[in-house]
Each structure stands twice: as structure tokens, then as C-alpha cells.
Scaffold this motif. Structure first.
Motif, PDB file in Angstrom:
ATOM      1  N   GLY A  39      -3.682   5.887  19.189  1.00 12.52           N
ATOM      2  CA  GLY A  39      -4.500   5.387  18.100  1.00 12.52           C
ATOM      3  C   GLY A  39      -4.118   5.862  16.718  1.00 12.52           C
ATOM      4  N   ASN A  40      -2.939   6.447  16.551  1.00  8.88           N
ATOM      5  CA  ASN A  40      -2.503   6.900  15.232  1.00  8.88           C
ATOM      6  C   ASN A  40      -2.116   5.712  14.349  1.00  8.88           C
ATOM      7  OD1 ASN A  40      -0.215   6.766  17.224  1.00  8.88           O
ATOM      8  ND2 ASN A  40       0.961   6.942  15.338  1.00  8.88           N
ATOM      9  N   PRO A  41      -2.230   5.856  13.030  1.00  7.70           N
ATOM     10  CA  PRO A  41      -1.763   4.788  12.142  1.00  7.70           C
ATOM     11  C   PRO A  41      -0.241   4.698  12.159  1.00  7.70           C
ATOM     12  CG  PRO A  41      -2.394   6.702  10.854  1.00  7.70           C
ATOM     13  CD  PRO A  41      -2.786   6.996  12.271  1.00  7.70           C
ATOM     14  N   GLU A  42       0.289   3.485  12.025  1.00  5.14           N
ATOM     15  CA  GLU A  42       1.747   3.321  11.997  1.00  5.14           C
ATOM     16  C   GLU A  42       2.296   4.048  10.770  1.00  5.14           C
ATOM     17  OE1 GLU A  42       5.611   2.444  11.820  1.00  5.14           O
ATOM     18  OE2 GLU A  42       4.335   1.744  10.171  1.00  5.14           O
ATOM     19  N   PRO A  43       3.264   4.956  10.950  1.00  7.01           N
ATOM     20  CA  PRO A  43       3.635   5.846   9.849  1.00  7.01           C
ATOM     21  C   PRO A  43       4.323   5.182   8.667  1.00  7.01           C
ATOM     22  CG  PRO A  43       5.010   6.259  11.784  1.00  7.01           C
ATOM     23  CD  PRO A  43       3.916   5.349  12.211  1.00  7.01           C
ATOM     24  N   LEU A  44       5.224   4.219   8.878  1.00  6.17           N
ATOM     25  CA  LEU A  44       5.935   3.639   7.746  1.00  6.17           C
ATOM     26  C   LEU A  44       5.000   2.812   6.872  1.00  6.17           C
ATOM     27  CD1 LEU A  44       9.281   2.620   9.473  1.00  6.17           C
ATOM     28  CD2 LEU A  44       8.878   4.587   7.973  1.00  6.17           C
ATOM     29  N   ILE A  45       4.129   2.038   7.500  1.00  4.40           N
ATOM     30  CA  ILE A  45       3.156   1.272   6.725  1.00  4.40           C
ATOM     31  C   ILE A  45       2.229   2.216   5.959  1.00  4.40           C
ATOM     32  CG2 ILE A  45       1.118  -0.221   6.926  1.00  4.40           C
ATOM     33  CD1 ILE A  45       2.531  -1.660   9.201  1.00  4.40           C
ATOM     34  N   THR A  46       1.767   3.254   6.631  1.00  5.32           N
ATOM     35  CA  THR A  46       0.840   4.190   5.995  1.00  5.32           C
ATOM     36  C   THR A  46       1.504   4.928   4.842  1.00  5.32           C
ATOM     37  OG1 THR A  46      -0.244   4.483   8.141  1.00  5.32           O
ATOM     38  CG2 THR A  46      -0.762   6.082   6.423  1.00  5.32           C
ATOM     39  N   LEU A  47       2.732   5.379   5.036  1.00  3.83           N
ATOM     40  CA  LEU A  47       3.422   6.094   3.958  1.00  3.83           C
ATOM     41  C   LEU A  47       3.700   5.175   2.773  1.00  3.83           C
ATOM     42  CD1 LEU A  47       5.903   8.385   5.934  1.00  3.83           C
ATOM     43  CD2 LEU A  47       3.785   9.054   4.783  1.00  3.83           C
ATOM     44  N   ALA A  48       3.894   3.879   3.020  1.00 10.33           N
ATOM     45  CA  ALA A  48       4.061   2.948   1.904  1.00 10.33           C
ATOM     46  C   ALA A  48       2.796   2.904   1.053  1.00 10.33           C
ATOM     47  CB  ALA A  48       4.405   1.556   2.419  1.00 10.33           C
ATOM     48  N   ALA A  49       1.630   2.889   1.720  1.00  8.26           N
ATOM     49  CA  ALA A  49       0.369   2.928   0.974  1.00  8.26           C
ATOM     50  C   ALA A  49       0.229   4.245   0.221  1.00  8.26           C
ATOM     51  CB  ALA A  49      -0.807   2.728   1.924  1.00  8.26           C
ATOM     52  N   LEU A  50       0.613   5.345   0.856  1.00  8.00           N
ATOM     53  CA  LEU A  50       0.487   6.654   0.215  1.00  8.00           C
ATOM     54  C   LEU A  50       1.479   6.807  -0.939  1.00  8.00           C
ATOM     55  CD1 LEU A  50      -0.052   8.997   3.302  1.00  8.00           C
ATOM     56  CD2 LEU A  50      -1.717   7.654   2.002  1.00  8.00           C
ATOM     57  N   ALA A  51       2.607   6.097  -0.867  1.00  4.19           N
ATOM     58  CA  ALA A  51       3.565   6.135  -1.975  1.00  4.19           C
ATOM     59  C   ALA A  51       2.925   5.615  -3.255  1.00  4.19           C
ATOM     60  CB  ALA A  51       4.812   5.323  -1.636  1.00  4.19           C
ATOM     61  N   GLY A  52       2.092   4.562  -3.119  1.00  3.08           N
ATOM     62  CA  GLY A  52       1.438   4.001  -4.283  1.00  3.08           C
ATOM     63  C   GLY A  52       0.307   4.851  -4.813  1.00  3.08           C
ATOM     64  N   ALA A  53      -0.191   5.770  -3.986  1.00  3.55           N
ATOM     65  CA  ALA A  53      -1.300   6.636  -4.390  1.00  3.55           C
ATOM     66  C   ALA A  53      -0.832   7.979  -4.925  1.00  3.55           C
ATOM     67  CB  ALA A  53      -2.240   6.852  -3.206  1.00  3.55           C
ATOM     68  N   THR A  54       0.479   8.230  -4.908  1.00  4.51           N
ATOM     69  CA  THR A  54       1.024   9.526  -5.318  1.00  4.51           C
ATOM     70  C   THR A  54       2.193   9.312  -6.261  1.00  4.51           C
ATOM     71  OG1 THR A  54       2.517   9.540  -3.392  1.00  4.51           O
ATOM     72  CG2 THR A  54       0.371  10.631  -3.137  1.00  4.51           C
ATOM     73  N   SER A  55       2.622  10.404  -6.899  1.00  6.00           N
ATOM     74  CA  SER A  55       3.767  10.291  -7.803  1.00  6.00           C
ATOM     75  C   SER A  55       4.749  11.448  -7.676  1.00  6.00           C
ATOM     76  CB  SER A  55       3.284  10.206  -9.260  1.00  6.00           C
ATOM     77  OG  SER A  55       2.515  11.354  -9.598  1.00  6.00           O
ATOM     78  N   LEU A  56       4.345  12.547  -7.062  1.00  3.13           N
ATOM     79  CA  LEU A  56       5.184  13.744  -7.024  1.00  3.13           C
ATOM     80  C   LEU A  56       5.583  14.150  -5.607  1.00  3.13           C
ATOM     81  CD1 LEU A  56       3.267  15.917  -9.646  1.00  3.13           C
ATOM     82  CD2 LEU A  56       5.369  14.613 -10.009  1.00  3.13           C
ATOM     83  N   VAL A  57       4.646  14.149  -4.692  1.00  5.24           N
ATOM     84  CA  VAL A  57       4.883  14.686  -3.364  1.00  5.24           C
ATOM     85  C   VAL A  57       5.830  13.774  -2.582  1.00  5.24           C
ATOM     86  CG1 VAL A  57       2.949  13.513  -2.228  1.00  5.24           C
ATOM     87  CG2 VAL A  57       3.651  15.776  -1.439  1.00  5.24           C
ATOM     88  N   ARG A  58       6.681  14.385  -1.729  1.00  2.26           N
ATOM     89  CA  ARG A  58       7.568  13.609  -0.875  1.00  2.26           C
ATOM     90  C   ARG A  58       6.795  13.068   0.318  1.00  2.26           C
ATOM     91  NH1 ARG A  58      12.686  13.362  -1.842  1.00  2.26           N
ATOM     92  NH2 ARG A  58      13.091  12.675   0.297  1.00  2.26           N
ATOM     93  N   LEU A  59       7.308  11.980   0.897  1.00  2.96           N
ATOM     94  CA  LEU A  59       6.678  11.283   2.014  1.00  2.96           C
ATOM     95  C   LEU A  59       7.624  11.355   3.207  1.00  2.96           C
ATOM     96  CD1 LEU A  59       5.986   8.274  -0.280  1.00  2.96           C
ATOM     97  CD2 LEU A  59       4.199   9.847   0.463  1.00  2.96           C
ATOM     98  N   GLN A  60       7.120  11.810   4.358  1.00  3.68           N
ATOM     99  CA  GLN A  60       8.010  12.120   5.473  1.00  3.68           C
ATOM    100  C   GLN A  60       7.421  11.652   6.793  1.00  3.68           C
ATOM    101  OE1 GLN A  60      10.044  15.948   5.330  1.00  3.68           O
ATOM    102  NE2 GLN A  60       9.227  16.433   7.341  1.00  3.68           N
ATOM    103  N   THR A  61       8.274  11.099   7.657  1.00  2.83           N
ATOM    104  CA  THR A  61       7.886  10.875   9.052  1.00  2.83           C
ATOM    105  C   THR A  61       8.256  12.124   9.830  1.00  2.83           C
ATOM    106  OG1 THR A  61      10.023   9.783   9.472  1.00  2.83           O
ATOM    107  CG2 THR A  61       8.139   8.376   8.960  1.00  2.83           C
ATOM    108  N   GLU A  62       7.335  12.516  10.728  1.00  2.00           N
ATOM    109  CA  GLU A  62       7.550  13.809  11.391  1.00  2.00           C
ATOM    110  C   GLU A  62       7.045  13.777  12.834  1.00  2.00           C
ATOM    111  OE1 GLU A  62       5.978  18.217  10.522  1.00  2.00           O
ATOM    112  OE2 GLU A  62       6.803  17.180   8.806  1.00  2.00           O
ATOM    113  N   VAL A  63       7.786  13.169  13.717  1.00  2.00           N
ATOM    114  CA  VAL A  63       8.996  12.398  13.442  1.00  2.00           C
ATOM    115  C   VAL A  63       8.790  10.956  13.915  1.00  2.00           C
ATOM    116  CG1 VAL A  63      10.661  14.282  13.546  1.00  2.00           C
ATOM    117  CG2 VAL A  63       9.982  13.158  15.671  1.00  2.00           C
ATOM    118  N   LEU A  64       9.547  10.032  13.325  1.00  2.00           N
ATOM    119  CA  LEU A  64       9.536   8.647  13.763  1.00  2.00           C
ATOM    120  C   LEU A  64      10.341   8.521  15.055  1.00  2.00           C
ATOM    121  CD1 LEU A  64       8.625   5.781  12.478  1.00  2.00           C
ATOM    122  CD2 LEU A  64      11.095   5.470  12.228  1.00  2.00           C
ATOM    123  N   LEU A  65       9.780   7.825  16.038  1.00  5.55           N
ATOM    124  CA  LEU A  65      10.482   7.616  17.308  1.00  5.55           C
ATOM    125  C   LEU A  65      11.394   6.407  17.153  1.00  5.55           C
ATOM    126  CD1 LEU A  65       7.510   8.297  19.743  1.00  5.55           C
ATOM    127  CD2 LEU A  65       9.091   9.915  18.659  1.00  5.55           C
TER     128      LEU A  65
END
Length: 283
Positions: A39-65
Motif C-alpha cells: 500500500g505504499n505510494p508509487e515513489p517516482l510519481i510521489t517524488l515528482a509531486a514533492l519536487a514541486g513542493a520543495t526547492s533545496l532538498v534532494r529527492l531519492q528513491t531508497e530503493v526503487l526495484l
């Protein structure tokens, strides 16, 4: 050495709040784990949303299968996320070991290592702008970082060390004791040098954490146990959850002493106040 923050998967709707809070603090990275039959959120889609909400922090999959993903589409998604985040994306890659994830993707679990090696060759060529294959042109967009986003390989077997030396930018070790992590770090550095790679690999350690009153800690342990499931190492993961400021600081100090460039503090409690509690403990 920098500190990163792993985001919980139990409440996807709260992740924008988590990301904004982390972006306002000196965390280097925020990260999301991956599963398919869960039931986890899909990481790439979620990180894309988080990219728009942030400006400094790096975005990482940990880890993508990665073997669960179609290679051309993964190359396109990763490059797109690298562009949208202004080169703040790190693609952490692993294999996973759960049969249900591979069954859901229709992928043979027993060939996942060979599949990943083939994927890495293709990913690197796509990100370099080369045609995907005979009769197929390049798969864009071009990533913001020349050569593609930063790639870290996660795991604890010799094949992971070889993949870092051949394809990666660094290594990520999760929930491993300091002596074992020390040995893996040195193996990665040795393989890197033997492969003639310039510079040095980035070395990242992950530990599982939660801070707060008993109900918060109970939730964190429940979330971790549910995610890892009935496997022989689940008790080790759950019992190893760091739940005090002193314990977290001591872990950060120990991983710094063996050469970690970053320690990822992966939080399993869903309360966004965890961001400030963890920051107060280590930053």
C-alpha cells in the motif's frame, strides 16, 4: 557529512507537509522506498509531486526495484524527474526479494540480477542521448544532470559492489551494523579503484528511526513490521529501530567515523512533527 530523511509510507496525503518541513531545515535528502504488492505510494510519481513542493532538498528513491519497471519508461521517468527537480534527483536502485512484487509485475524473480545489469546499460545509453535500439530513436527528455541522475545501488552482496563500480555513483547500505557497513564501504572503494573510476564513490548509510511518546513508537514498529512482513530479518529491523535522540546521534557519529557521506534517517511514524524532532536531535 550530511543527514537525509526517509519519508513514511503509512499516510501518503501527509508527504507534502513532510517535504516542505524538511526543505526548510538542513536535511540534504528526502527519500521514499518502493514496493509493488503493497500500500505504499508509487515513489517516482510521489517524488515528482514533492519536487514541486520543495526547492533545496534532494529527492531519492531508497530503493526503487528497477527490475519491476520497463526500462525505456524508467529511463524517461527518471530523466523527467531530474529535469523537474533541477538535478535534485537521486535514483537509488535495488532488487528486492519479495515474490509477490515480481508476480504482480509479471517478471521472473530468478533473473532479476541479470535484468538489472541489462537495464543499467540501457539507462546509461538513453541518458547519453543514444538511440534506444534498431529502428527506435532516443528516449527523451535529456536529464538535467549530464549522463543522467545520480545512481546509488543498495544491497549487501558482492554483485552490488560490482554494480557500483561499473554503473553507479555510490552505494547505499540499509539497517546494517557498523562493522558490516564498514566492510562494505571498503569493498566498494576497492572495486571503484580497480575499475579505474575517477574520484570516489558516495557512501550512504540508512538507519530506521522514530521519536516521541509510546503510541508514536508503537505505530512506527507496526508500520515497519507490516512492510517487511514474515521474513527472518523482520525482528532485527523492528528491534533495531532507534527511538531516542542519544541513539540516533550515536549512530550518526559511528557511520561518520567509517566514512559515510550521508546518513539517511528513515522514519516509520507518520506524524509530520517527526521532522522537527529528528532535526533537533541531529542537526
Amino acid at each position: 557529512m550530511s543527514i537525509g530523511l526517509g519519508l513514511p509510507i503509512g499516510d501518503p496525503a501527509s508527504l507534502l507537509t513532510w517535504a516542505r518541513r524538511a526543505d526548510a531545515l538542513p536535511f540534504r535528502s528526502i527519500a521514499l522506498l518502493d514496493r509493488l504488492a503493497y500500500g505504499n505510494p508509487e515513489p517516482l510519481i510521489t517524488l515528482a509531486a514533492l519536487a514541486g513542493a520543495t526547492s533545496l532538498v534532494r529527492l531519492q528513491t531508497e530503493v526503487l526495484l528497477a527490475p519491476l519497471h520497463r526500462t525505456a519508461l524508467l529511463a524517461k521517468q527518471a530523466a523527467t524527474l531530474d529535469v523537474l527537480s533541477d538535478a535534485r534527483f537521486t535514483l537509488g536502485i535495488g532488487l528486492g526479494g519479495r515474490a509477490d512484487d515480481y508476480a504482480a509485475a509479471g517478471v521472473d524473480q530468478h533473473t532479476r540480477g541479470r535484468r538489472l545489469d541489462g537495464q543499467m546499460s540501457r539507462l546509461r545509453s538513453v541518458w547519453a542521448g543514444e538511440p534506444y535500439g534498431e529502428g527506435v530513436g532516443p528516449v527523451g527528455p535529456a536529464p538535467a544532470r549530464p549522463g543522467g541522475p545520480e545512481v546509488l545501488f543498495g544491497g549487501f552482496v558482492p554483485a552490488v559492489v560490482r554494480r557500483v563500480a561499473r554503473w553507479g555513483d555510490g552505494f547505499l547500505g540499509a539497517a546494517l551494523p557498523v562493522p558490516m557497513m564498514d566492510g562494505l564501504f571498503r569493498d566498494v572503494e576497492k572495486a571503484w579503484d580497480e575499475a579505474g573510476r575517477p574520484g570516489r564513490p558516495r557512501l550512504v548509510a540508512q538507519v530506521n528511526v522514530a521519536l516521541g511518546p509510546a503510541p508514536v513508537l508503537d505505530e512506527a514498529r507496526h508500520e515497519a513490521r507490516a512492510y517487511y512482513g514474515p521474513f527472518e530479518y523482520t525482528d532485527h529491523i523492528v528491534n533495531g529501530l532507534l527511538t531516542t535522540e542519544r541513539g540516533i546521534r550515536d549512530a550518526v557519529t559511528a557511520y561518520r567515523a567509517i566514512g559515510a557521506d550521508e546518513v539517511m534517517l528513515y522514519c516509520w511514524a507518520t506524524d509530520p512533527d517527526q521532522v522537527d524532532r529528528i532535526a533537533d536531535a541531529v542537526l
